[in-house]
Design an enzyme around this catalytic site. Structure first.
Site, PDB file in Angstrom:
ATOM      1  N   GLU A 111     113.759 151.168  31.351  1.00 20.68           N
ATOM      2  CA  GLU A 111     113.042 149.896  31.288  1.00 20.68           C
ATOM      3  C   GLU A 111     111.624 150.071  31.822  1.00 20.68           C
ATOM      4  OE1 GLU A 111     112.571 147.204  30.032  1.00 20.68           O
ATOM      5  OE2 GLU A 111     113.848 145.594  30.744  1.00 20.68           O
ATOM      6  N   ASP A 112     110.711 149.244  31.341  1.00 20.81           N
ATOM      7  CA  ASP A 112     109.353 149.265  31.866  1.00 20.81           C
ATOM      8  C   ASP A 112     109.320 148.673  33.272  1.00 20.81           C
ATOM      9  OD1 ASP A 112     110.026 146.723  30.932  1.00 20.81           O
ATOM     10  OD2 ASP A 112     108.189 146.409  29.796  1.00 20.81           O
ATOM     11  N   ASP A 115     112.179 142.504  37.115  1.00 22.88           N
ATOM     12  CA  ASP A 115     111.658 141.378  37.889  1.00 22.88           C
ATOM     13  C   ASP A 115     112.846 140.553  38.387  1.00 22.88           C
ATOM     14  OD1 ASP A 115     110.158 139.319  38.960  1.00 22.88           O
ATOM     15  OD2 ASP A 115     109.507 138.511  37.042  1.00 22.88           O
ATOM     16  N   PHE A 164     101.716 139.177  37.718  1.00 20.27           N
ATOM     17  CA  PHE A 164     102.007 139.474  36.321  1.00 20.27           C
ATOM     18  C   PHE A 164     101.115 140.638  35.918  1.00 20.27           C
ATOM     19  CE2 PHE A 164     101.991 139.088  31.740  1.00 20.27           C
ATOM     20  CZ  PHE A 164     103.342 138.901  31.486  1.00 20.27           C
ATOM     21  N   ARG A 177      99.446 146.224  25.733  1.00 21.73           N
ATOM     22  CA  ARG A 177     100.478 147.263  25.854  1.00 21.73           C
ATOM     23  C   ARG A 177      99.862 148.650  25.852  1.00 21.73           C
ATOM     24  NH1 ARG A 177     105.519 144.901  25.140  1.00 21.73           N
ATOM     25  NH2 ARG A 177     105.646 143.187  23.667  1.00 21.73           N
TER      26      ARG A 177
HETATM   27  P1  IMP Z   1     113.579 140.501  34.202  1.00 28.08           P
HETATM   28  O1  IMP Z   1     114.643 140.089  33.222  1.00 28.08           O
HETATM   29  O2  IMP Z   1     112.926 139.336  34.890  1.00 28.08           O
HETATM   30  O3  IMP Z   1     114.035 141.561  35.183  1.00 28.08           O
HETATM   31  O4  IMP Z   1     112.365 141.086  33.389  1.00 28.08           O
HETATM   32  C1  IMP Z   1     112.423 142.202  32.656  1.00 28.08           C
HETATM   33  C2  IMP Z   1     111.510 142.081  31.449  1.00 28.08           C
HETATM   34  O5  IMP Z   1     110.516 141.078  31.610  1.00 28.08           O
HETATM   35  C3  IMP Z   1     110.759 143.366  31.289  1.00 28.08           C
HETATM   36  O6  IMP Z   1     111.431 144.189  30.367  1.00 28.08           O
HETATM   37  C4  IMP Z   1     109.406 142.949  30.785  1.00 28.08           C
HETATM   38  O7  IMP Z   1     109.411 142.973  29.369  1.00 28.08           O
HETATM   39  C5  IMP Z   1     109.237 141.530  31.239  1.00 28.08           C
HETATM   40  N1  IMP Z   1     108.342 141.435  32.418  1.00 28.08           N
HETATM   41  C6  IMP Z   1     108.688 141.223  33.708  1.00 28.08           C
HETATM   42  N2  IMP Z   1     107.628 141.201  34.521  1.00 28.08           N
HETATM   43  C7  IMP Z   1     106.543 141.406  33.722  1.00 28.08           C
HETATM   44  C8  IMP Z   1     105.117 141.501  33.982  1.00 28.08           C
HETATM   45  O8  IMP Z   1     104.603 141.407  35.106  1.00 28.08           O
HETATM   46  N3  IMP Z   1     104.322 141.725  32.899  1.00 28.08           N
HETATM   47  C9  IMP Z   1     104.829 141.848  31.626  1.00 28.08           C
HETATM   48  N4  IMP Z   1     106.149 141.779  31.350  1.00 28.08           N
HETATM   49  C10 IMP Z   1     106.997 141.544  32.382  1.00 28.08           C
HETATM   50 MG    MG Z   2     110.704 144.803  28.582  1.00 25.35          MG
END
Ligand code: IMP
Ligand code: MG
Length: 193
Positions: A111-112, A115, A164, A177
């Site tokens: 994963e990138d 959060d 963000f 990206r």
């Molecule tokens: P989660 O489900 O909140 O853990 O978020 C995971 C996904 O949300 C990642 O795969 C990202 O695509 C997106 N994401 C979370 N934080 C950021 C950010 O700061 N910038 C851009 N994309 C984010």
């Molecule tokens: Mg993602």
């Protein structure tokens, strides 16, 4: 979005991690993953679109190391958790499944960023049901501040600030990206939602 962003440079408030720092983190992740999959086949599952570059760079970094996995497979899965908003809707949707089965495989989800944790929780559950030999997760960036669920992450690259962020695969409304570094946007160019 309040303005059209004609110039990338003008939209960037500050660089958080340089391309070199990201490269070094990828090398560390590659070493840890290679060590744990020595002489065994490894399947990397990149999570699109954000992990496009991480999975590509990580797979090549692992293959440069001596005494790593016997075989490296790379597959991609595409999920959407944010829609077009800057905050997660909390709902994860599967947009494109893997091309190949992962039953019996040693899988590392790539994963990138993590959060709130919902995306990775969804993916671990989805792929876990397919009976991989082993299922682990790797994230390049960790934002540990707003977890809604506790989800194990075996490999963590860098801890990002509570902002963000964009670049190295991460987008704001599908832009940025392609930046080779991780950046924070200027507040006036960035509106939540
Ligand atoms: P989660 O489900 O909140 O853990 O978020 C995971 C996904 O949300 C990642 O795969 C990202 O695509 C997106 N994401 C979370 N934080 C950021 C950010 O700061 N910038 C851009 N994309 C984010
Ligand atoms: Mg993602």
């Amino acid at each position: 979005m309040t303005k059209t962003m004609h110039s990338y440079d003008a939209a960037i408030a500050r660089e958080l991690f340089s391309a070199a720092e990201i490269g070094a983190a990828i090398e560390r992740l590659a070493a840890a993953i290679a060590r744990d999959h020595r002489r065994r086949p490894l399947t990397l599952v990149g999570v699109l679109k954000g992990a496009l570059y991480v999975a590509a760079d990580l797979s090549r970094a692992i293959s440069r190391l001596p005494d790593g996995p016997s075989e490296i497979y790379v597959d991609y899965i595409c999920v959407s958790s944010y829609g077009n908003a800057a905050r997660s809707s909390g709902e994860v949707r599967l947009l494109k499944d893997l091309s190949d089965p992962v039953g019996g495989r040693n899988v590392v989800i790539v994963e990138d960023i993590i959060d709130n944790g919902l995306t990775l929780e969804y993916l671990r559950a989805l792929l876990g049901e397919r009976n991989p030999a082993r299922l682990r997760a790797c994230v390049l960036f960790d934002k540990p501040y707003h977890r809604l669920v506790e989800v194990p992450v075996e490999y963590v690259g860098l801890v990002a600030p509570d902002e963000f962020v964009v670049g190295y695969g991460l987008d704001y409304q599908e832009l940025f990206r392609n930046l080779p570094y991780l950046a924070q946007l200027r507040p006036e160019d960035f509106t939540d939602g």
